[in-house]
Design a protein around this motif. Structure first.
Motif, PDB file in Angstrom:
ATOM      1  N   ARG A 187      30.033  59.547  44.668  1.00 51.11           N
ATOM      2  CA  ARG A 187      30.619  61.179  45.374  1.00 51.11           C
ATOM      3  C   ARG A 187      31.569  60.927  46.487  1.00 51.11           C
ATOM      4  O   ARG A 187      31.468  60.390  47.194  1.00 51.11           O
ATOM      5  CB  ARG A 187      29.143  61.814  45.737  1.00 51.11           C
ATOM      6  N   CYS A 188      32.257  62.124  45.966  1.00 54.56           N
ATOM      7  CA  CYS A 188      33.551  62.012  46.904  1.00 54.56           C
ATOM      8  C   CYS A 188      33.416  62.168  48.636  1.00 54.56           C
ATOM      9  O   CYS A 188      34.081  62.069  49.629  1.00 54.56           O
ATOM     10  CB  CYS A 188      34.709  62.960  47.096  1.00 54.56           C
ATOM     11  N   ASP A 189      32.225  62.704  48.822  1.00 54.28           N
ATOM     12  CA  ASP A 189      31.756  63.116  49.962  1.00 54.28           C
ATOM     13  C   ASP A 189      30.335  62.416  50.235  1.00 54.28           C
ATOM     14  O   ASP A 189      30.277  62.817  51.917  1.00 54.28           O
ATOM     15  CB  ASP A 189      31.377  64.729  49.728  1.00 54.28           C
ATOM     16  N   HIS A 190      30.609  60.832  50.174  1.00 55.02           N
ATOM     17  CA  HIS A 190      29.848  60.511  50.780  1.00 55.02           C
ATOM     18  C   HIS A 190      30.122  59.071  50.784  1.00 55.02           C
ATOM     19  O   HIS A 190      31.717  58.966  49.854  1.00 55.02           O
ATOM     20  CB  HIS A 190      28.590  59.747  49.903  1.00 55.02           C
ATOM     21  N   SER A 191      29.623  57.969  51.475  1.00 54.24           N
ATOM     22  CA  SER A 191      30.867  56.801  52.222  1.00 54.24           C
ATOM     23  C   SER A 191      29.878  55.964  51.552  1.00 54.24           C
ATOM     24  O   SER A 191      29.044  55.568  52.284  1.00 54.24           O
ATOM     25  CB  SER A 191      31.116  56.191  53.344  1.00 54.24           C
ATOM     26  N   GLU A 192      29.797  55.512  50.002  1.00 50.72           N
ATOM     27  CA  GLU A 192      28.813  54.393  50.213  1.00 50.72           C
ATOM     28  C   GLU A 192      29.729  53.500  48.581  1.00 50.72           C
ATOM     29  O   GLU A 192      30.644  53.288  48.271  1.00 50.72           O
ATOM     30  CB  GLU A 192      27.773  55.024  48.866  1.00 50.72           C
ATOM     31  N   SER A 193      28.798  52.632  48.761  1.00 50.08           N
ATOM     32  CA  SER A 193      29.477  50.720  48.081  1.00 50.08           C
ATOM     33  C   SER A 193      29.744  51.693  46.544  1.00 50.08           C
ATOM     34  O   SER A 193      29.020  52.779  45.841  1.00 50.08           O
ATOM     35  CB  SER A 193      27.918  50.196  47.639  1.00 50.08           C
ATOM     36  N   PRO A 194      31.050  51.351  45.928  1.00 47.09           N
ATOM     37  CA  PRO A 194      31.952  50.058  45.996  1.00 47.09           C
ATOM     38  C   PRO A 194      32.940  50.852  47.358  1.00 47.09           C
ATOM     39  O   PRO A 194      34.263  50.433  46.842  1.00 47.09           O
ATOM     40  CB  PRO A 194      32.367  50.230  44.939  1.00 47.09           C
ATOM     41  N   TYR A 195      32.220  51.750  47.354  1.00 45.74           N
ATOM     42  CA  TYR A 195      34.106  52.792  48.786  1.00 45.74           C
ATOM     43  C   TYR A 195      34.845  53.239  47.524  1.00 45.74           C
ATOM     44  O   TYR A 195      35.433  53.297  48.121  1.00 45.74           O
ATOM     45  CB  TYR A 195      33.961  51.830  49.376  1.00 45.74           C
ATOM     46  N   ILE A 196      34.516  53.524  46.168  1.00 41.46           N
ATOM     47  CA  ILE A 196      35.401  54.153  45.307  1.00 41.46           C
ATOM     48  C   ILE A 196      34.983  55.983  45.396  1.00 41.46           C
ATOM     49  O   ILE A 196      33.936  55.740  44.161  1.00 41.46           O
ATOM     50  CB  ILE A 196      36.042  53.521  44.363  1.00 41.46           C
ATOM     51  N   GLY A 197      35.982  56.835  45.440  1.00 42.62           N
ATOM     52  CA  GLY A 197      35.210  58.115  44.936  1.00 42.62           C
ATOM     53  C   GLY A 197      35.869  58.661  44.241  1.00 42.62           C
ATOM     54  O   GLY A 197      36.921  59.474  43.977  1.00 42.62           O
ATOM     55  N   SER A 198      35.013  59.553  43.117  1.00 45.56           N
ATOM     56  CA  SER A 198      35.361  60.471  42.504  1.00 45.56           C
ATOM     57  C   SER A 198      35.658  62.224  43.343  1.00 45.56           C
ATOM     58  O   SER A 198      34.837  62.522  43.219  1.00 45.56           O
ATOM     59  CB  SER A 198      34.120  60.941  41.390  1.00 45.56           C
TER      60      SER A 198
END
Length: 349
Positions: A187-198
């Protein structure tokens, strides 16, 4: 990325979970050593088309590379990073002033400009004349709670104060501390692995569009060759650069066939190295299909996690874990990069 903020300062104690996580990363890195890959191939590269970019710690590394070698690097894109020299060789400063500081502890741009000028005069970074005409893109998401918008803005302000570069900022997109893509990743509004956001936004396409002429059409998919290479082959005088054994390079078919190409160097963020996320960043961030369209070899150097020196999240060195001269031409990671670039066919020094 919250993983960057979680680097413990020297006075903090590690939790059992953090210890196990870091040990797993180290074991994964060690197991990959038998698959380090071959040496880098040499290409016909146009030295005037060398640029760098990075996310988070990779953004700090990218600005260090640009300032050290601006006489050879034509542009830089900084996503969720801050100004050159911000940490001043101190981890606690990095974790406070250079990430999400209190209002009265923001980066001192005047002091950092003086630092850059003195280093340029001493020759430890390139002459500031090398910034003339260089393209600088500073990008920051409005949902980023790891690096403050003011820290990224200070990076743009420093370049403007030093003069010469063409600076553009993109600060208002609704994205967290992540690398934005059209439709790949979490999700773009989250910072989570693999730190690539849609995020519905092609960050790599925008970066390369800003740094290079914007008349190229994107390929439907990358059709070149993503290869591993032996990073240990480029250690300066055999000195440990605190990198992984294996790095990645993307090679468009046109470059393999002898066309004159440019070089783009893309730096991952903390815990975004291959030992942590596999090939997610090097294959899915979006650089490669644009590299085909623009005839760019893309170098993806890789860090490694360590406890001694303290870098359990496999960040790039932007606070001094590799030595006091980490952000100058004498820094071991910068000297390693110069060797790798020379092997590909372009000089950084």
């Amino acid at each position: 990325m919250q993983h960057l903020r979680n680097i413990p300062a020297g006075s903090r104690q590690f939790s059992a979970l953090a210890l196990l996580t870091a040990m797993t990363l180290l074991m994964t890195s060690a197991c990959s050593r038998e698959q380090a890959g071959a040496d880098l191939p040499r290409f016909k590269l146009d030295a005037s088309r060398t640029t760098v970019s990075g996310l988070s710690s990779g953004a700090y590394m990218a600005t260090q590379v640009h300032m050290a070698f601006s006489d050879h690097v034509a542009g830089v894109a900084l996503l969720a990073g801050g100004p050159y020299g911000c940490a001043g060789g101190d981890l606690e400063t990095a974790l406070t002033r250079c990430l999400n500081p209190e209002a009265d502890k923001s980066p001192d741009v005047e002091a950092l400009a003086s630092l850059a000028k003195s280093r340029a005069a001493a020759g430890s970074i390139a002459s500031l004349d090398g910034l003339a005409g260089d393209k600088v893109l500073v990008m920051h998401g409005s949902l980023d709670t790891t690096v403050a918008a003011g820290v990224s803005a200070a990076g743009a302000e420093l370049y403007r104060k030093l003069g010469g570069a063409v600076v553009k900022t993109d600060m208002g997109r609704a994205m967290a501390h992540t690398f934005p893509t059209l439709a790949t990743g979490a999700r773009c509004d989250h910072s989570e692995s693999p730190y690539i956001g849609s995020c519905g936004f092609d960050g790599a396409g925008d970066i390369l569009g800003q740094l290079y002429a914007s008349d190229a059409d994107a390929a439907e998919a990358a059709t070149g060759d993503l290869r591993t290479f032996n990073q240990n082959a480029y250690l300066p005088e055999g000195e440990d650069a605190l990198l992984a054994d294996t790095g990645y390079v993307y090679i468009p078919k046109a470059c393999s066939d002898g066309a004159t190409c440019g070089l783009h160097i893309a730096f991952h963020g903390c815990q975004q190295n291959a030992a942590s996320v596999g090939e997610a960043f090097v294959a899915e961030a979006g650089y490669n299909r644009w590299a085909d369209a623009r005839h760019l070899v893309v170098l993806y150097p890789q860090t490694r996690a360590s406890y001694a020196p303290l870098n359990p999240k496999a960040c790039w060195d932007w606070w001094g874990y590799s030595g006091a001269d980490y952000d100058t031409r004498n820094g071991v990671q910068l000297r390693w990069l110069a060797n790798a670039a020379a092997a590909l066919g372009v000089a950084l020094k």
